[in-house]
Design a protein around this motif. Structure first.
Motif, PDB file in Angstrom:
ATOM      1  N   ARG A 135       0.450   1.193  -6.409  1.00 49.30           N
ATOM      2  CA  ARG A 135      -0.755   0.974  -7.199  1.00 49.30           C
ATOM      3  C   ARG A 135      -1.203  -0.471  -6.986  1.00 49.30           C
ATOM      4  O   ARG A 135      -0.565  -1.232  -6.263  1.00 49.30           O
ATOM      5  CB  ARG A 135      -0.505   1.233  -8.691  1.00 49.30           C
ATOM      6  CG  ARG A 135       0.583   0.358  -9.302  1.00 49.30           C
ATOM      7  CD  ARG A 135       0.698   0.566 -10.801  1.00 49.30           C
ATOM      8  NE  ARG A 135       1.824  -0.146 -11.363  1.00 49.30           N
ATOM      9  CZ  ARG A 135       1.821  -1.441 -11.673  1.00 49.30           C
ATOM     10  NH1 ARG A 135       0.728  -2.163 -11.448  1.00 49.30           N
ATOM     11  NH2 ARG A 135       2.882  -2.018 -12.182  1.00 49.30           N
ATOM     12  N   GLY A 136      -2.297  -0.828  -7.619  1.00 45.94           N
ATOM     13  CA  GLY A 136      -2.781  -2.193  -7.512  1.00 45.94           C
ATOM     14  C   GLY A 136      -2.557  -2.964  -8.793  1.00 45.94           C
ATOM     15  O   GLY A 136      -2.298  -2.383  -9.852  1.00 45.94           O
ATOM     16  N   VAL A 159      -6.663   0.675  -2.408  1.00 46.37           N
ATOM     17  CA  VAL A 159      -5.307   0.663  -2.967  1.00 46.37           C
ATOM     18  C   VAL A 159      -4.471   1.765  -2.314  1.00 46.37           C
ATOM     19  O   VAL A 159      -3.307   1.549  -1.946  1.00 46.37           O
ATOM     20  CB  VAL A 159      -5.357   0.820  -4.500  1.00 46.37           C
ATOM     21  CG1 VAL A 159      -3.954   1.016  -5.069  1.00 46.37           C
ATOM     22  CG2 VAL A 159      -6.014  -0.406  -5.133  1.00 46.37           C
ATOM     23  N   VAL A 219      -2.848  -4.340  -2.581  1.00 48.26           N
ATOM     24  CA  VAL A 219      -2.039  -4.440  -3.801  1.00 48.26           C
ATOM     25  C   VAL A 219      -2.697  -5.357  -4.833  1.00 48.26           C
ATOM     26  O   VAL A 219      -2.899  -4.950  -5.979  1.00 48.26           O
ATOM     27  CB  VAL A 219      -0.613  -4.936  -3.480  1.00 48.26           C
ATOM     28  CG1 VAL A 219       0.217  -5.036  -4.767  1.00 48.26           C
ATOM     29  CG2 VAL A 219       0.070  -4.018  -2.474  1.00 48.26           C
ATOM     30  N   LEU A 234      -6.813   1.135 -10.765  1.00 46.36           N
ATOM     31  CA  LEU A 234      -5.677   0.724  -9.957  1.00 46.36           C
ATOM     32  C   LEU A 234      -4.412   1.544 -10.182  1.00 46.36           C
ATOM     33  O   LEU A 234      -3.362   1.231  -9.611  1.00 46.36           O
ATOM     34  CB  LEU A 234      -5.377  -0.763 -10.231  1.00 46.36           C
ATOM     35  CG  LEU A 234      -6.580  -1.696 -10.039  1.00 46.36           C
ATOM     36  CD1 LEU A 234      -6.166  -3.132 -10.257  1.00 46.36           C
ATOM     37  CD2 LEU A 234      -7.173  -1.532  -8.637  1.00 46.36           C
TER      38      LEU A 234
END
Length: 285
Positions: free
Chosen positions: A18-19, A225, A230, A281
């Motif tokens: 995920r970011g 993403v 990131v 995200l």
């Protein structure tokens, strides 16, 4: 909650595919809005102060850093403090005493070999003090004081092989790359090169950073993403929300002189913007 390190937030986000978003702090209201938005989203975030913001505050780092850190510690959300787009080594060296756990040292304007030398020196300095160092390779245009740069111009985007060599030569902890975004965009029209992001992800052994995300549409951020980005930087979108709320309030109340009256809705508008970006995200599904 105690400050969390950028290194921890970024490494956890990378492991979970995920970011994690990093939002620019200019005023105290920015910091409060970022904390509030992260709490609303139930998501960690990074508060970052740029060299331009430090210049706005008269060149003094300690006051705005202390304010942002105090807001972060009072928040129930996990928040980190990051020094962004540092060109001056003097400012970089001040990070250690100002509570920063990370910094982005920006030597991207220098020729490649000079960029490598300067960044490697910054990394050595940072690692000796436990400070996580990000750098930039390629040209993410739109920085203050620079002529406009076409994100699609030849030679602007980051080359994966060069990025891998750069990461190895400098020892950086994360790398900002040019993949089609630009700083200071007020319309969300940027089209990213997702195939290039995937190639960079495969070539570079450290997390990738997307600067200029305010101009990137929601679906493009999600795809970025998914492709390997990131750390996602957002600044102008907060300023647009802030300024729009102030303009709207004063248009309906031109006689108002108490800044609290219009700063409160401006802060709320930024918090909603923060929460909106953080919602993009999460991992797919």
């Amino acid at each position: 909650m105690p400050l969390v390190s950028t290194a921890e937030l970024v490494s956890t986000a990378a492991a979970e595919h995920r970011g994690v978003a990093a939002f620019n702090v200019i005023t105290l209201e920015h910091a409060e809005a970022i904390a509030a938005g992260a709490e609303q989203a139930g998501t960690p975030a990074i508060l970052q102060i740029s060299e331009n913001a430090v210049r706005f505050h008269g060149g003094g780092l300690l006051a705005i850093a202390a304010a942002a850190a105090a807001v972060a510690r009072a928040s129930s959300a996990p928040l980190a403090l990051h020094l962004d787009h540092v060109v001056s080594t003097g400012l970089l060296y001040a990070a250690a005493d100002a509570g920063f756990g990370s910094a982005m040292f920006d030597a991207s304007k220098l020729p490649y070999e000079e960029n490598v030398r300067a960044t490697a020196d910054a990394v050595r300095w940072g690692h000796e003090r436990g400070i996580w160092i990000e750098a930039e390779l390629g040209r993410v245009g739109g920085k203050e004081g620079e002529a406009p740069l076409d994100a699609h111009a030849p030679g602007v985007r980051t080359d994966p092989a060069e990025a891998a060599a750069y990461a190895a030569a400098t020892g950086v902890d994360a790398l900002a790359v040019a993949v089609g975004s630009a700083h200071a965009m007020t319309e969300r029209t940027a089209a990213l090169d997702h195939a290039l992001i995937a190639r960079l992800r495969d070539a570079v052994p450290v997390p990738l950073v997307l600067h200029g995300s305010s101009g990137v549409p929601d679906d493009e951020i999600r795809a970025a993403v998914a492709a390997g980005m990131v750390k996602i930087h957002v600044g102008t979108a907060l300023n647009s929300a802030f300024t729009g709320a102030v303009r709207s309030f004063l248009a309906n109340g031109p006689g108002v002189v108490d800044p609290r009256k219009y700063l409160a809705p401006a802060r709320d508008a930024m918090a909603a913007t923060v929460a909106g970006f953080l919602g993009l995200l999460r991992p797919a599904g």
